[in-house]
Design an enzyme around this catalytic site. Sequence first.
Site, PDB file in Angstrom:
ATOM      1  N   GLY A 276       1.127  -8.401 -15.024  1.00 46.42           N
ATOM      2  CA  GLY A 276       2.489  -8.824 -15.209  1.00 46.42           C
ATOM      3  C   GLY A 276       3.229  -9.335 -13.793  1.00 46.42           C
TER       4      GLY A 276
ATOM      5  CE  LYS B 168       3.279 -12.996 -20.140  1.00 44.71           C
ATOM      6  NZ  LYS B 168       4.214 -12.429 -20.239  1.00 44.71           N
TER       7      LYS B 168
ATOM      8  CG  ASP C 231      -2.008   0.820   1.141  1.00 44.34           C
ATOM      9  OD1 ASP C 231      -1.946   2.039   0.630  1.00 44.34           O
ATOM     10  OD2 ASP C 231      -3.289   0.113   0.757  1.00 44.34           O
TER      11      ASP C 231
ATOM     12  CE1 TYR D 282     -13.001   3.620  -8.613  1.00 44.89           C
ATOM     13  CE2 TYR D 282     -14.815   3.238  -8.834  1.00 44.89           C
ATOM     14  CZ  TYR D 282     -14.047   2.431  -7.902  1.00 44.89           C
ATOM     15  OH  TYR D 282     -13.385   1.257  -6.516  1.00 44.89           O
TER      16      TYR D 282
END
Length: 310
Positions: free
Chosen positions: A102, A105, A31, A145
């Site tokens: 990414g 993956k 975060d 958003y």
Amino acid sequence: MRLLITGAAGFLGSHLADRFLADGHEVVGMDNFATGSPDNIAHLTGNPRWSFFEHNVTNFIYVAGPLDGVLHFASPASPRDYLELPIQTLKVGSLGTHKALGLAKAKGARFLLASTSEVYGDPLVHPQPESYWGNVNPIGPRGVYDEAKRFAEAMTMAYHRYHGADTRIVRIFNTYGPRMRERDGRVVSNFIVQALKGEPLTVYGDGSQTRSFTYVDDLIEGIVRLFERGTADPTNVGNPNEFTVRQLAEVVVRLTGSRSKIVREPLPEDDPKVRQPDIARARERLGWEPRVELEAGLRRTIEYFRARQA
Ligand code: UDP
């Protein structure tokens, strides 16, 4: 499993971390505290299966070691927050989703996107099934958003189709409960805090607009089921019990025993007039449905805010 949760210090991210830790998994939290709070994860310090990194997931995400899952919950999510942080909101939904995919993956990890009922915009179909494409104003204030999340869904499906990534998309409807921020501007937290302080409850417009409110524990159960045994198709998770905003104000006044009055304020631009999830898919595929009634959930949320004000 070893799981990465982005937005782990947020309202939903922190509840999700709690749940996966309680189920015996290892959780890596991330975060940048743009809207999350260290308070939400302070109780996890010292848990050997919990680790935390302060990082903005718009930038390249490095995580050492294996991962079985990446759950992308980082984003400003209340209208007030994304109006104040429009560029960050667009970036975390687009660039942040790309980075998180990414990483998933590269690690061979399952990916879950926290999407939203806002992809339906101000809906012309009611209630909203997943097959509805939505009615979104791309250049309105909420577009930052809505379009970021729509892009995030498109990116997730592209990774699924072209890279064979194992992905999930949950469309989250209005959710409330402990750890909402007092000042995030959302209707449930606003009304409870106003009622507890004896201030007027601010109903925007005539209060006839509707929302369907899900208690956080129900939402988390739905998300865990989707993650563990769902499919790549977007899945609504929300409570189909629909209330007007005015009804909500009246219930909050009654449950808090407050003497607050209910006042009207201007309706924000592009505020959806109705919202109710069609949850047939979650019922059929996940055997999930919400269990916590509005009043029971509100009582628990009122207790949370009362304790923080004391
Ligand atoms: N709302 C309201 N008073 C408030 C805050 C919100 O009447 O103090 C209304 C808002 O206009 C919307 C609904 O409550 O119709 C839900 O707003 P929220 O910000 O919680 O989320 P949204 O569902 O619009 O994303």
